[in-house]
Design a protein around this motif. Structure first.
Motif, mmCIF file in Angstrom:
data_model
loop_
_atom_site.group_PDB
_atom_site.id
_atom_site.type_symbol
_atom_site.label_atom_id
_atom_site.label_comp_id
_atom_site.label_asym_id
_atom_site.label_seq_id
_atom_site.Cartn_x
_atom_site.Cartn_y
_atom_site.Cartn_z
ATOM 1 N N TYR A 13 0.831 -1.202 0.000
ATOM 2 C CA TYR A 13 0.000 0.000 0.000
ATOM 3 C C TYR A 13 0.873 1.262 0.000
ATOM 4 O O TYR A 13 0.640 2.197 -0.772
ATOM 5 N N ILE A 14 1.892 1.286 0.852
ATOM 6 C CA ILE A 14 2.784 2.449 0.937
ATOM 7 C C ILE A 14 3.500 2.677 -0.391
ATOM 8 O O ILE A 14 3.596 3.816 -0.875
ATOM 9 N N LEU A 15 4.001 1.616 -1.007
ATOM 10 C CA LEU A 15 4.688 1.751 -2.296
ATOM 11 C C LEU A 15 3.758 2.313 -3.368
ATOM 12 O O LEU A 15 4.136 3.217 -4.127
ATOM 13 N N ARG A 16 2.546 1.803 -3.435
ATOM 14 C CA ARG A 16 1.591 2.284 -4.443
ATOM 15 C C ARG A 16 1.201 3.737 -4.198
ATOM 16 O O ARG A 16 1.099 4.528 -5.140
ATOM 17 N N GLU A 17 0.973 4.087 -2.945
ATOM 18 C CA GLU A 17 0.600 5.466 -2.623
ATOM 19 C C GLU A 17 1.744 6.432 -2.914
ATOM 20 O O GLU A 17 1.520 7.523 -3.427
ATOM 21 N N ALA A 18 2.962 6.045 -2.579
ATOM 22 C CA ALA A 18 4.114 6.907 -2.858
ATOM 23 C C ALA A 18 4.250 7.136 -4.359
ATOM 24 O O ALA A 18 4.469 8.269 -4.806
ATOM 25 N N TYR A 19 4.099 6.081 -5.133
ATOM 26 C CA TYR A 19 4.199 6.216 -6.588
ATOM 27 C C TYR A 19 3.064 7.086 -7.134
ATOM 28 O O TYR A 19 3.274 7.939 -7.992
ATOM 29 N N ARG A 20 1.870 6.894 -6.611
ATOM 30 C CA ARG A 20 0.715 7.670 -7.075
ATOM 31 C C ARG A 20 0.876 9.150 -6.742
ATOM 32 O O ARG A 20 0.599 10.023 -7.559
ATOM 33 N N LYS A 21 1.342 9.447 -5.540
ATOM 34 C CA LYS A 21 1.436 10.839 -5.106
ATOM 35 C C LYS A 21 2.686 11.552 -5.614
ATOM 36 O O LYS A 21 2.650 12.745 -5.882
ATOM 37 N N LEU A 22 3.797 10.825 -5.727
ATOM 38 C CA LEU A 22 5.057 11.470 -6.094
ATOM 39 C C LEU A 22 5.370 11.384 -7.581
ATOM 40 O O LEU A 22 6.113 12.214 -8.095
ATOM 41 N N GLY A 23 4.856 10.379 -8.247
ATOM 42 C CA GLY A 23 5.120 10.239 -9.679
ATOM 43 C C GLY A 23 6.555 9.847 -9.964
ATOM 44 O O GLY A 23 6.878 8.681 -10.045
ATOM 45 N N LYS A 24 7.415 10.829 -10.087
ATOM 46 C CA LYS A 24 8.814 10.545 -10.397
ATOM 47 C C LYS A 24 9.532 10.067 -9.145
ATOM 48 O O LYS A 24 9.848 10.848 -8.255
ATOM 49 N N THR A 25 9.744 8.785 -9.087
ATOM 50 C CA THR A 25 10.465 8.205 -7.960
ATOM 51 C C THR A 25 11.563 7.302 -8.494
ATOM 52 O O THR A 25 11.593 6.958 -9.673
ATOM 53 N N GLY A 26 12.433 6.923 -7.643
ATOM 54 C CA GLY A 26 13.486 5.973 -7.949
ATOM 55 C C GLY A 26 13.761 5.175 -6.691
ATOM 56 O O GLY A 26 13.305 5.533 -5.604
ATOM 57 N N MET A 27 14.484 4.095 -6.842
ATOM 58 C CA MET A 27 14.771 3.264 -5.681
ATOM 59 C C MET A 27 16.246 2.900 -5.675
ATOM 60 O O MET A 27 16.798 2.502 -6.700
ATOM 61 N N LEU A 28 16.871 3.075 -4.527
ATOM 62 C CA LEU A 28 18.259 2.665 -4.366
ATOM 63 C C LEU A 28 18.300 1.161 -4.158
ATOM 64 O O LEU A 28 17.473 0.593 -3.444
ATOM 65 N N TRP A 29 19.280 0.518 -4.785
ATOM 66 C CA TRP A 29 19.391 -0.942 -4.695
ATOM 67 C C TRP A 29 20.854 -1.316 -4.580
ATOM 68 O O TRP A 29 21.651 -1.038 -5.471
ATOM 69 N N SER A 30 21.210 -1.943 -3.476
ATOM 70 C CA SER A 30 22.603 -2.332 -3.245
ATOM 71 C C SER A 30 22.845 -3.813 -3.518
ATOM 72 O O SER A 30 23.950 -4.298 -3.318
ATOM 73 N N ILE A 31 21.827 -4.521 -3.927
ATOM 74 C CA ILE A 31 21.831 -5.964 -4.137
ATOM 75 C C ILE A 31 21.881 -6.708 -2.797
ATOM 76 O O ILE A 31 21.987 -7.909 -2.744
ATOM 77 N N GLY A 32 21.778 -5.982 -1.709
ATOM 78 C CA GLY A 32 21.750 -6.604 -0.390
ATOM 79 C C GLY A 32 20.374 -7.159 -0.073
ATOM 80 O O GLY A 32 19.413 -6.974 -0.822
ATOM 81 N N LYS A 33 20.269 -7.810 1.054
ATOM 82 C CA LYS A 33 19.009 -8.476 1.396
ATOM 83 C C LYS A 33 17.863 -7.487 1.602
ATOM 84 O O LYS A 33 16.746 -7.738 1.160
ATOM 85 N N ASP A 34 18.115 -6.365 2.246
ATOM 86 C CA ASP A 34 17.039 -5.410 2.517
ATOM 87 C C ASP A 34 16.513 -4.765 1.242
ATOM 88 O O ASP A 34 15.301 -4.700 1.017
ATOM 89 N N SER A 35 17.425 -4.284 0.400
ATOM 90 C CA SER A 35 16.964 -3.626 -0.820
ATOM 91 C C SER A 35 16.391 -4.630 -1.816
ATOM 92 O O SER A 35 15.519 -4.290 -2.612
ATOM 93 N N THR A 36 16.835 -5.885 -1.763
ATOM 94 C CA THR A 36 16.259 -6.906 -2.638
ATOM 95 C C THR A 36 14.837 -7.252 -2.202
ATOM 96 O O THR A 36 13.957 -7.460 -3.041
ATOM 97 N N VAL A 37 14.590 -7.272 -0.907
ATOM 98 C CA VAL A 37 13.222 -7.481 -0.415
ATOM 99 C C VAL A 37 12.333 -6.317 -0.851
ATOM 100 O O VAL A 37 11.195 -6.516 -1.285
ATOM 101 N N LEU A 38 12.857 -5.103 -0.777
ATOM 102 C CA LEU A 38 12.084 -3.945 -1.221
ATOM 103 C C LEU A 38 11.769 -4.037 -2.712
ATOM 104 O O LEU A 38 10.650 -3.738 -3.143
ATOM 105 N N LEU A 39 12.734 -4.478 -3.504
ATOM 106 C CA LEU A 39 12.493 -4.670 -4.934
ATOM 107 C C LEU A 39 11.429 -5.743 -5.157
ATOM 108 O O LEU A 39 10.536 -5.589 -5.989
ATOM 109 N N TRP A 40 11.500 -6.833 -4.407
ATOM 110 C CA TRP A 40 10.510 -7.908 -4.523
ATOM 111 C C TRP A 40 9.116 -7.383 -4.185
ATOM 112 O O TRP A 40 8.149 -7.663 -4.899
#
Length: 71
Positions: A13-40
């Protein structure tokens, strides 16, 4: 719905709302476990794809399998 399912649903829900409200977003990804879970979670929230760019953050911790996965 158990506790983990509620956390996952709220995260989506938070991811969808952030994308809807902010439009231009990006995500940092270090290939680590935390950022990979966020990507998933992002791919789950947007039905199999990530609608915004990923920015690879080089942590200088090189594991060959991680680099292969990234590429």
């Amino acid at each position: 719905m158990d506790h983990l399912e509620r956390l996952e649903a709220y995260s989506i829900y938070i991811l969808r709302e952030a994308y809807r409200k902010l439009g231009k977003t990006g995500m940092l990804w270090s290939i680590g476990k935390d950022s990979t879970v966020l990507l998933w979670l992002t791919k789950k929230a947007f039905f199999g794809h990530c609608p915004f760019p990923l920015v690879h953050v080089d942590t200088t911790y090189k594991i060959p399998q991680m680099i292969t996965y990234r590429d």
